[in-house]
Scaffold this motif. Sequence first.
Motif, PDB file in Angstrom:
ATOM      1  N   GLY A 104      51.387  67.177 -92.185  1.00 39.16           N
ATOM      2  CA  GLY A 104      51.012  66.511 -90.949  1.00 39.16           C
ATOM      3  C   GLY A 104      51.245  65.018 -91.010  1.00 39.16           C
ATOM      4  O   GLY A 104      51.750  64.407 -90.065  1.00 39.16           O
ATOM      5  N   ALA A 105      50.906  64.413 -92.148  1.00 42.31           N
ATOM      6  CA  ALA A 105      51.109  62.968 -92.303  1.00 42.31           C
ATOM      7  C   ALA A 105      52.592  62.633 -92.305  1.00 42.31           C
ATOM      8  O   ALA A 105      53.012  61.622 -91.724  1.00 42.31           O
ATOM      9  CB  ALA A 105      50.450  62.492 -93.595  1.00 42.31           C
ATOM     10  N   ALA A 106      53.401  63.483 -92.945  1.00 43.97           N
ATOM     11  CA  ALA A 106      54.848  63.248 -92.955  1.00 43.97           C
ATOM     12  C   ALA A 106      55.416  63.333 -91.545  1.00 43.97           C
ATOM     13  O   ALA A 106      56.275  62.539 -91.155  1.00 43.97           O
ATOM     14  CB  ALA A 106      55.528  64.264 -93.877  1.00 43.97           C
ATOM     15  N   ALA A 107      54.934  64.310 -90.781  1.00 40.24           N
ATOM     16  CA  ALA A 107      55.410  64.454 -89.402  1.00 40.24           C
ATOM     17  C   ALA A 107      55.011  63.253 -88.559  1.00 40.24           C
ATOM     18  O   ALA A 107      55.801  62.758 -87.741  1.00 40.24           O
ATOM     19  CB  ALA A 107      54.856  65.741 -88.791  1.00 40.24           C
ATOM     20  N   LEU A 154      51.517  78.419 -80.645  1.00 38.62           N
ATOM     21  CA  LEU A 154      52.950  78.575 -80.442  1.00 38.62           C
ATOM     22  C   LEU A 154      53.561  77.311 -79.844  1.00 38.62           C
ATOM     23  O   LEU A 154      52.929  76.615 -79.037  1.00 38.62           O
ATOM     24  CB  LEU A 154      53.243  79.769 -79.519  1.00 38.62           C
ATOM     25  CG  LEU A 154      52.904  81.149 -80.080  1.00 38.62           C
ATOM     26  CD1 LEU A 154      53.184  82.231 -79.040  1.00 38.62           C
ATOM     27  CD2 LEU A 154      53.682  81.441 -81.365  1.00 38.62           C
ATOM     28  N   VAL A 155      54.803  77.059 -80.241  1.00 40.38           N
ATOM     29  CA  VAL A 155      55.574  75.922 -79.750  1.00 40.38           C
ATOM     30  C   VAL A 155      56.701  76.439 -78.872  1.00 40.38           C
ATOM     31  O   VAL A 155      57.422  77.365 -79.257  1.00 40.38           O
ATOM     32  CB  VAL A 155      56.156  75.122 -80.932  1.00 40.38           C
ATOM     33  CG1 VAL A 155      57.121  74.046 -80.438  1.00 40.38           C
ATOM     34  CG2 VAL A 155      55.043  74.492 -81.753  1.00 40.38           C
ATOM     35  N   PHE A 156      56.856  75.869 -77.689  1.00 41.68           N
ATOM     36  CA  PHE A 156      57.928  76.230 -76.778  1.00 41.68           C
ATOM     37  C   PHE A 156      58.792  75.001 -76.498  1.00 41.68           C
ATOM     38  O   PHE A 156      58.277  73.882 -76.379  1.00 41.68           O
ATOM     39  CB  PHE A 156      57.376  76.757 -75.448  1.00 41.68           C
ATOM     40  CG  PHE A 156      56.443  77.924 -75.604  1.00 41.68           C
ATOM     41  CD1 PHE A 156      56.904  79.139 -76.069  1.00 41.68           C
ATOM     42  CD2 PHE A 156      55.098  77.801 -75.285  1.00 41.68           C
ATOM     43  CE1 PHE A 156      56.047  80.228 -76.215  1.00 41.68           C
ATOM     44  CE2 PHE A 156      54.229  78.874 -75.424  1.00 41.68           C
ATOM     45  CZ  PHE A 156      54.704  80.086 -75.892  1.00 41.68           C
ATOM     46  N   TRP A 216      58.464  70.294 -93.648  1.00 40.13           N
ATOM     47  CA  TRP A 216      58.280  71.448 -92.778  1.00 40.13           C
ATOM     48  C   TRP A 216      59.549  72.300 -92.770  1.00 40.13           C
ATOM     49  O   TRP A 216      60.621  71.887 -93.201  1.00 40.13           O
ATOM     50  CB  TRP A 216      57.920  70.989 -91.364  1.00 40.13           C
ATOM     51  CG  TRP A 216      58.827  69.913 -90.871  1.00 40.13           C
ATOM     52  CD1 TRP A 216      60.022  70.070 -90.255  1.00 40.13           C
ATOM     53  CD2 TRP A 216      58.628  68.496 -90.994  1.00 40.13           C
ATOM     54  NE1 TRP A 216      60.589  68.849 -89.968  1.00 40.13           N
ATOM     55  CE2 TRP A 216      59.759  67.868 -90.418  1.00 40.13           C
ATOM     56  CE3 TRP A 216      57.609  67.704 -91.535  1.00 40.13           C
ATOM     57  CZ2 TRP A 216      59.886  66.490 -90.360  1.00 40.13           C
ATOM     58  CZ3 TRP A 216      57.743  66.326 -91.474  1.00 40.13           C
ATOM     59  CH2 TRP A 216      58.869  65.736 -90.895  1.00 40.13           C
ATOM     60  N   THR A 217      59.440  73.514 -92.227  1.00 38.30           N
ATOM     61  CA  THR A 217      60.532  74.488 -92.294  1.00 38.30           C
ATOM     62  C   THR A 217      61.639  74.195 -91.298  1.00 38.30           C
ATOM     63  O   THR A 217      62.830  74.281 -91.620  1.00 38.30           O
ATOM     64  CB  THR A 217      59.987  75.909 -92.034  1.00 38.30           C
ATOM     65  OG1 THR A 217      58.913  76.168 -92.933  1.00 38.30           O
ATOM     66  CG2 THR A 217      61.072  76.951 -92.230  1.00 38.30           C
ATOM     67  N   ASN A 218      61.290  73.898 -90.057  1.00 35.99           N
ATOM     68  CA  ASN A 218      62.280  73.704 -89.001  1.00 35.99           C
ATOM     69  C   ASN A 218      61.719  72.757 -87.949  1.00 35.99           C
ATOM     70  O   ASN A 218      60.610  72.238 -88.090  1.00 35.99           O
ATOM     71  CB  ASN A 218      62.690  75.055 -88.387  1.00 35.99           C
ATOM     72  CG  ASN A 218      61.485  75.873 -87.928  1.00 35.99           C
ATOM     73  OD1 ASN A 218      60.522  75.333 -87.373  1.00 35.99           O
ATOM     74  ND2 ASN A 218      61.523  77.174 -88.177  1.00 35.99           N
ATOM     75  N   ASP A 219      62.483  72.559 -86.885  1.00 33.23           N
ATOM     76  CA  ASP A 219      62.074  71.584 -85.865  1.00 33.23           C
ATOM     77  C   ASP A 219      60.796  72.010 -85.145  1.00 33.23           C
ATOM     78  O   ASP A 219      59.956  71.164 -84.801  1.00 33.23           O
ATOM     79  CB  ASP A 219      63.201  71.387 -84.848  1.00 33.23           C
ATOM     80  CG  ASP A 219      64.435  70.751 -85.479  1.00 33.23           C
ATOM     81  OD1 ASP A 219      64.402  70.444 -86.690  1.00 33.23           O
ATOM     82  OD2 ASP A 219      65.444  70.581 -84.769  1.00 33.23           O
ATOM     83  N   SER A 220      60.639  73.319 -84.907  1.00 31.49           N
ATOM     84  CA  SER A 220      59.415  73.787 -84.246  1.00 31.49           C
ATOM     85  C   SER A 220      58.186  73.477 -85.091  1.00 31.49           C
ATOM     86  O   SER A 220      57.129  73.091 -84.567  1.00 31.49           O
ATOM     87  CB  SER A 220      59.498  75.291 -83.976  1.00 31.49           C
ATOM     88  OG  SER A 220      60.449  75.573 -82.972  1.00 31.49           O
ATOM     89  N   ALA A 221      58.303  73.655 -86.412  1.00 31.29           N
ATOM     90  CA  ALA A 221      57.180  73.351 -87.298  1.00 31.29           C
ATOM     91  C   ALA A 221      56.850  71.858 -87.258  1.00 31.29           C
ATOM     92  O   ALA A 221      55.672  71.462 -87.279  1.00 31.29           O
ATOM     93  CB  ALA A 221      57.511  73.785 -88.719  1.00 31.29           C
ATOM     94  N   PHE A 222      57.876  71.019 -87.169  1.00 26.24           N
ATOM     95  CA  PHE A 222      57.645  69.574 -87.046  1.00 26.24           C
ATOM     96  C   PHE A 222      56.846  69.256 -85.792  1.00 26.24           C
ATOM     97  O   PHE A 222      55.838  68.532 -85.839  1.00 26.24           O
ATOM     98  CB  PHE A 222      58.981  68.831 -87.025  1.00 26.24           C
ATOM     99  CG  PHE A 222      58.882  67.420 -86.518  1.00 26.24           C
ATOM    100  CD1 PHE A 222      58.312  66.424 -87.299  1.00 26.24           C
ATOM    101  CD2 PHE A 222      59.345  67.089 -85.246  1.00 26.24           C
ATOM    102  CE1 PHE A 222      58.209  65.114 -86.827  1.00 26.24           C
ATOM    103  CE2 PHE A 222      59.244  65.795 -84.767  1.00 26.24           C
ATOM    104  CZ  PHE A 222      58.671  64.807 -85.554  1.00 26.24           C
ATOM    105  N   ARG A 255      65.718  76.382 -85.013  1.00 25.32           N
ATOM    106  CA  ARG A 255      66.611  75.221 -85.074  1.00 25.32           C
ATOM    107  C   ARG A 255      66.152  74.244 -86.145  1.00 25.32           C
ATOM    108  O   ARG A 255      64.953  74.008 -86.325  1.00 25.32           O
ATOM    109  CB  ARG A 255      66.634  74.498 -83.725  1.00 25.32           C
ATOM    110  CG  ARG A 255      67.306  75.249 -82.596  1.00 25.32           C
ATOM    111  CD  ARG A 255      67.096  74.509 -81.286  1.00 25.32           C
ATOM    112  NE  ARG A 255      67.530  73.125 -81.400  1.00 25.32           N
ATOM    113  CZ  ARG A 255      68.735  72.677 -81.055  1.00 25.32           C
ATOM    114  NH1 ARG A 255      69.626  73.515 -80.559  1.00 25.32           N
ATOM    115  NH2 ARG A 255      69.055  71.407 -81.164  1.00 25.32           N
ATOM    116  N   LYS A 256      67.144  73.617 -86.817  1.00 25.84           N
ATOM    117  CA  LYS A 256      66.827  72.659 -87.870  1.00 25.84           C
ATOM    118  C   LYS A 256      67.593  71.338 -87.789  1.00 25.84           C
ATOM    119  O   LYS A 256      67.538  70.561 -88.754  1.00 25.84           O
ATOM    120  CB  LYS A 256      67.102  73.287 -89.237  1.00 25.84           C
ATOM    121  CG  LYS A 256      66.251  74.506 -89.552  1.00 25.84           C
ATOM    122  CD  LYS A 256      66.526  74.999 -90.968  1.00 25.84           C
ATOM    123  CE  LYS A 256      65.659  76.208 -91.291  1.00 25.84           C
ATOM    124  NZ  LYS A 256      65.867  76.678 -92.684  1.00 25.84           N
TER     125      LYS A 256
END
Length: 431
Positions: A42-45, A348-350, A275-281, A260-261
Motif C-alpha cells: 500500500g505504501a509503495a502504491a 473489485l476493481v473496474f 503488486w501483481t498487475n495494474d488492477s492490484a495497484f 493488464r500490466k
Amino acid sequence: MPHQSYAATGEPSDMTLDPVHVDGIAKLAGQVGATVETSDQGAAAEDVWASVLDPLYDSDGREVLVPLDEQRRRTVPIADIALADPPFPTQHGLDSGTINPTTFKNGLVLDVAQAAMSATPSDVELHRGRTIIMAVHSNDATLTFDADWQMDDRGYARRRVLDAPQVDRFEQRVVHALALYLAESEHALTNVDAVADLFVLDGPIYPTGLLRWADRDTELADLLAEDDQPQSVVGNYVELVERFVEKDVPLVGFVKTSSRKPLTRIVRKKMAAPWTNDSAFFRHVLERRDDDGDRRTDALTCTNWFRSRAGTDGMLAADSDALGIDRELDPELYEVTFFVVYDPRTDLVFRVEAPYAFTRDPDLRDRLTRQLLHDVAAEQGPPLAVAKADELASIDRQGSEELTRRIEQEFETDRDASYNDLRWGAIEEKF
C-alpha cells in the motif's frame, strides 16, 4: 475422470490430500504470508500515485499516461449515487461469447462466437438479434472456408464462416480471437442506429486480445502486422468510434476483469512495484480503511480520467500508425482514456474506457463518470446493460457441448481429445 486417492485399505478416498499434508501446506503458507507482511504494498502504491503518474513516461521518454484533469481520488456514498437520477436515460450493451477453440481429428481447429446487444429499458426485438462467426483453421492450403453472410431465425441472426489465416502454432488462439472480436464488432456496427444515449461494450473499446499479438510471439506479431483479417477486425473498432462520434453518442467499455500490466512494468523500471498487475495497484490506491484497519464499505472510490498510451493502448495512439488502418478523424480522438472504480463491497476493481473523442469534453466526461458510478452502486457490479448482454451472448457449458457434438456429426469425426479432457470432464467417457 477426476483423480482419486486411495486409503491404506486400497479403497478410494474422497480427499486427494491427507489432513496431515493439508496442515503442512497451511504452515508453508503461513511462512510465506509472514514474509509478505513485511512488504508494504500500500505504501509503495501511494508513493507511485503521488510521484510518477502526472505524467508517466516510459524508458524512451514517451508520455504514456497523463491525467485529463487534476489527478485525484474521489469518494461517493453508495446509497446517494445509486438513488441519483442517471445522466443517460437509456443504455445499450454488447457482448460476445464463444464455445472455446476446439481441435478435431480431421485437422480442423475452430471456434464459434455469437454476439448480442441488450437495451435498458428492454427491447425484445433487439435482444433476439445475433451475429454468429465460425472461425476455422486448417493446415491444408488447398482448403478454403470463407463464405458470405447468411440470414437465419427469420432475419434476426447473421452467420458466416471465416477462413482463419494459417499459422504453425497458436491455432486455437487465432480462431478464438478472430471469432470473438469479429462477431462483437460486426454486431455493434450493424446495430449502431439502435443506440440513442449511451453504448457500453462488455470489455475494452479495442480488441486487446488481438492487439496483444504484437508482444506475444514473432509469428503472431507478423500476422497482426501483415494479414488483412486481424487488421480488418481492428478496423471495425476504429469505424465504430467514428460512427458514434458522427451520431454524437458516447461509446464506453466496461472492463470487469483485467490482468493488464503496462503501468506496473513501466513503474518497475523506476521504483518498487510489488503488486501483481495494474488492477492490484489501483486497489491499493483506492481502498480505504478505518482506524481499526477494517475496510470501509460505505462509498465507492474512483480515480480521475487518464489518457493512456501504455501497452496495447499505444497502438491506437496519435503517434502510432494504427496498423496502417485509415482513420477519418484526428488521430488523437481514437486514443484510449480510462478511469478506475473500486467497489469495497465486493473488493473489485473496474476499468471504464472511452475514446478521447468523448472524454475531451469535461461536461461529458463528468456525466460518464456519474453514470458509471451510479450503475456500479446500483448493480453492485457491471451496468445492467452489460450484465444483460453478457447473459444474452454467453454459451454455457451444456450448450457448448451440444454444439460441439453437432459439429462432430457434421464433420463425421470426433474432437481431438487428450487425457486431460477426459480427466476433467470436458468430454464424456466413451468406454
